[in-house]
Scaffold this motif. Structure first.
Motif, PDB file in Angstrom:
ATOM      1  N   THR A   4       0.855  -1.205   0.000  1.00  0.00           N
ATOM      2  CA  THR A   4       0.000   0.000   0.000  1.00  0.00           C
ATOM      3  C   THR A   4       0.877   1.236   0.000  1.00  0.00           C
ATOM      4  N   LYS A   5       0.256   2.377  -0.098  1.00  0.00           N
ATOM      5  CA  LYS A   5       1.001   3.636  -0.106  1.00  0.00           C
ATOM      6  C   LYS A   5       1.695   3.832   1.236  1.00  0.00           C
ATOM      7  N   GLU A   6       1.017   3.458   2.334  1.00  0.00           N
ATOM      8  CA  GLU A   6       1.613   3.642   3.653  1.00  0.00           C
ATOM      9  C   GLU A   6       2.854   2.754   3.830  1.00  0.00           C
ATOM     10  N   SER A   7       2.775   1.532   3.334  1.00  0.00           N
ATOM     11  CA  SER A   7       3.913   0.626   3.491  1.00  0.00           C
ATOM     12  C   SER A   7       5.110   1.098   2.676  1.00  0.00           C
ATOM     13  N   ARG A   8       4.858   1.604   1.490  1.00  0.00           N
ATOM     14  CA  ARG A   8       5.961   2.130   0.686  1.00  0.00           C
ATOM     15  C   ARG A   8       6.601   3.338   1.355  1.00  0.00           C
ATOM     16  N   LEU A   9       5.745   4.229   1.923  1.00  0.00           N
ATOM     17  CA  LEU A   9       6.251   5.405   2.609  1.00  0.00           C
ATOM     18  C   LEU A   9       7.107   4.995   3.812  1.00  0.00           C
ATOM     19  N   LEU A  10       6.663   3.965   4.552  1.00  0.00           N
ATOM     20  CA  LEU A  10       7.431   3.469   5.700  1.00  0.00           C
ATOM     21  C   LEU A  10       8.775   2.902   5.264  1.00  0.00           C
ATOM     22  N   LEU A  11       8.808   2.181   4.159  1.00  0.00           N
ATOM     23  CA  LEU A  11      10.058   1.589   3.669  1.00  0.00           C
ATOM     24  C   LEU A  11      11.062   2.670   3.286  1.00  0.00           C
ATOM     25  N   VAL A  12      10.538   3.741   2.605  1.00  0.00           N
ATOM     26  CA  VAL A  12      11.421   4.838   2.220  1.00  0.00           C
ATOM     27  C   VAL A  12      11.965   5.537   3.448  1.00  0.00           C
ATOM     28  N   LEU A  13      11.105   5.713   4.464  1.00  0.00           N
ATOM     29  CA  LEU A  13      11.533   6.358   5.696  1.00  0.00           C
ATOM     30  C   LEU A  13      12.623   5.545   6.392  1.00  0.00           C
TER      31      LEU A  13
END
Length: 343
Positions: A4-13
């Protein structure tokens, strides 16, 4: 975990934070602010790593052992091949030395007898069943060989050529029952005829029934006309048995051949015989036996009563009733009668 968008954002963080921590650790060097947390993590996770390593290492060692065993197996195989090659080379060197010694001995015999020989090697042996003793040599008509030529080696008479091919020939050995050769006794020159008896000594009939023959006497070939089939002077053997003649016109002896017929290798075919009969010149010199000196007997002295020496002690022997000169004579104590006395 769903993409999901949230999981991708967490991975980038997380990736950004990781790079930031790595940069801080590199710039800080020994005073890095992450040194304390790193030690804590090592203390916490070190036992777990050791436990996992203890479980995984045997498997890795087993795999390494399998790999190493394959390498060791190939090394053993290579060493075995090298060892076999060295043994074969050593055997060839030993055989070469043996052949060289046999060839040298044969050349000395040919030189002593003034024989012209053609060297050859035994490549096959005929069947010994039925007392048939033959060998095949690797020389034939192309090498100048012909039928009824004498065959020798460094020890003496081997046999005679019976059949000749282009590159091989057959030799009838001297111990074959169909083999007969004229012989001459050493020194005395007594003539006879020797016949083969297989594994037994050769049987020799001497023409002189009163010939003086003893055990150990040696024989050579008498020779044939034009040197075929036998050239003169070739050593035949040594007398081992002398049979009683019993009044016969001939005398029979048994002769042990000088040649070992079961171990033939290098031989020589006499293509040109000697101009002059060598007689006993080809025989090796007899071994010299040092003379034995008999022990010297020491005379023993026999003591007499009173300690007086005996005649043997003084070196003189007196006959009975005699005395040594200078010794006073003794007279009996009885009175002597005087024939002139009137008393």
């Amino acid at each position: 975990m769903r993409d999901t968008k949230e999981s991708r954002l967490l991975l980038v963080l997380l990736v950004v934070v990781a790079f930031a921590l790595i940069t801080m650790d590199i710039r800080g060097g020994e005073n890095s602010p992450l040194d304390g947390p790193r030690r804590a993590a090592q203390a916490a996770f070190g036992p777990v790593e050791n436990a996992v390593s203890g479980v995984v290492d045997p498997v890795g060692n087993a795999v390494d052992s399998v790999r190493e065993s394959g390498k060791r197996g190939s090394t053993i195989t290579r060493l075995q091949k090298e060892n076999a090659a060295l043994k074969e080379r050593l055997a060839q060197n030993t055989r070469t030395r043996t052949q060289a010694a046999e060839l040298d001995s044969m050349l000395k015999l040919a030189g002593a007898g003034q024989y012209t020989i053609k060297g050859a090697q035994v490549i096959a042996m005929g069947a010994a069943q039925g007392f048939s003793w033959t060998v095949t040599i690797d020389a034939g008509s192309r090498d100048g060989l012909a039928r009824d030529m004498t065959v020798v080696n460094g020890d003496g008479l081997v046999g005679r050529v019976t059949t000749v091919g282009p590159s091989t020939s057959t030799v009838l050995l001297a111990n074959d029952p169909d083999f007969t050769v004229g012989t001459r006794m050493e020194k005395t020159g007594e003539l006879g005829f020797a016949t083969g008896q297989g594994n037994r000594p050769m049987r020799v009939e001497l023409l002189n029934g009163k010939a003086d023959v003893h055990r150990g006497d040696r024989l050579v070939t008498f020779g044939s006309q034009a040197g075929k089939p036998f050239v003169p002077g070739v050593p035949v053997g040594r007398v081992v048995t002398v049979e009683p003649s019993g009044g016969n016109l001939t005398k029979t002896v048994e002769v042990q051949p000088f040649v070992g017929f079961t171990r033939l290798d290098v031989v020589g075919v006499v293509v040109v015989g000697p101009r002059k009969d060598p007689r006993d010149a080809v025989l090796p010199p007899r071994p010299t036996v040092p003379p034995t000196v008999p022990p010297t007997a020491t005379p023993k002295q026999s003591p007499q009563p009173g300690g007086s020496p005996t005649p043997s002690d003084t070196g003189s022997a007196l006959p009975p009733g005699t005395e040594q000169s200078g010794a006073p004579s003794s007279t009996p104590d009885s009175p002597t009668s005087n024939p002139n006395s009137g008393d």
